[in-house]
Design an enzyme around this catalytic site. Sequence first.
Site, short mmCIF file in Angstrom:
data_model
loop_
_atom_site.label_atom_id
_atom_site.label_comp_id
_atom_site.label_asym_id
_atom_site.label_seq_id
_atom_site.Cartn_x
_atom_site.Cartn_y
_atom_site.Cartn_z
N SER A 1 0.83 -1.21 0.00
CA SER A 1 0.00 0.00 0.00
C SER A 1 0.86 1.25 0.00
O SER A 1 2.00 1.25 0.44
CB SER A 1 -0.92 0.01 1.22
OG SER A 1 -0.16 0.30 2.38
N LYS A 2 0.25 2.30 -0.50
CA LYS A 2 0.96 3.57 -0.60
C LYS A 2 1.35 4.07 0.79
O LYS A 2 2.45 4.56 1.01
CB LYS A 2 0.04 4.58 -1.28
CG LYS A 2 0.73 5.89 -1.52
CD LYS A 2 -0.18 6.87 -2.21
CE LYS A 2 0.59 8.17 -2.37
NZ LYS A 2 -0.26 9.27 -2.73
#
Length: 494
Positions: free
Chosen positions: A256-257
């Site tokens: 995930s970012k």
Amino acid sequence: MITDRPVRVRFAPSPTGFLHIGGARTALFNWIFAKHHGGTFILRIDDTDEERSTEASMREIYDSLQWLGLNWDEGATVGGPHGPYVQSERGNIYRKYVQQLLESDNAYYCYCTPQELTEMREQALAEKRPIRYTGKCRHLTDADRRRFEAEGRKPVVRFKMPEGTIVVQDSILGESKVAHTALQDEVIVKSNGSPLYNLTSTIDDHLMKITHVIRGKDHFSNTPKQILINRALGFETPVFAHLPLVLGSSKGEKLSKRRHGDLVAVGKYRENGYLPEAMINFLVRLGWSYDGSEEIFSVDELIEKFSLKRVGKSDSVFDIKKLQWLNGHYIMKLDLPARTDAVIPFLQRARLLETDLSPERRVWLEKVVEAVGDRLTTLSDITDQASYFFTDDFDYEPQAVKRWWRKGDAVGILQGLREVLAGIDAFDLETVESAIWAYVEEKGIGRVKAMQPLRVALTGKSGGPGLFDITVLLGKAKVIERVDRAIDHLQANH
Ligand code: GLU
């Protein structure tokens, strides 16, 4: 049967950010599946979330897909017979189907306020029931509705989940059963009139004649809802195939970012000097394998060999080391002119190379790239690995100084070599090499002991391409200048 129809698949990103590694992997699997079956790959833009969708994100997604070579046959920007392919332009189409669902009693208006929904949740919690919409507005009379409307309430539209168990067949995950009690009456249109994902996706997959929905497992929970909406609208259900997740590490968290920052954005890999061939090869192995051990696949091989049957169920871990290894491999597969072309933008970005290369400079640059050889993991490594070819402004690495300049008579060796080099007229590989060896022999110093102080003087480093290559590529004047500078440095500092 849907499977008797020509294969049509889609990639349907929401343009709320850059193209994510997981998204690129989904796009790739759809793309190869289409190619393998001689089918059609469609790009649809799922921008029903008006607040978070942006034009900039759409452009970035198009750019990243194009860079990867995942061109779409039909869809946003290219058009096709089932457009428009951007959901925000399809409002009228959705409205018609919402009407159909309302009229067939498969959907209803719900006027519950946020406050009422909160109370519903709290009550469910207190009674230890699953938190779910109770169906309160399922049976409103016209009078109820008029009263709510007079209060200024704006309704949402909810889909009426039918009773019974729904069986989901998934090409990768197999069969699973979902009880209707696990589903709630899903909101399909917001109170401002915007239709929501499960509705729009189902309608578009039908109208765009999608045969196979291949997407990440994170959408698996939407599948029963979409199947039920399909049935209520009288559509045929596509084949579903949910790809395993891409994890950020073996600890199990999704890539995930928030956790992994730049590692997730395809555009960053391009910027940092990865080749699309390496990315494709890397992405395909996130979930798919051919025989479990083969790692390197060309795009043509992938098209030939790919099948959903060989997509595993277990999640894959994103391993940057493997991507780096693949990238190094694909960089070396480029022939010298192509490899040179590929590194030029990185040298220019670092202001190491001018923008208007003369033909002689280009020839020289190819030789530099040849000398650097397989030392590049990314194209941008060229600036680290080879900056001393382009600028005098480099430092002597402390480790290199300690190891090769502090021991023995580095100054004496450099002075001797300077004299030898200054005396060479034809400054080519053969002459330089034999002159240096002759000197080393005559003085009875070890080869490495002589070469390494010179290497540090010319490059600041203790490793790198062949030293004679470096010497010749730098040219006599620069070599003498750098040896003098090193001698001065040593005399001033030791
Ligand atoms: N717009 C959804 C997403 O970006 C698409 C999911 C689907 O493929 O149905 O995740």
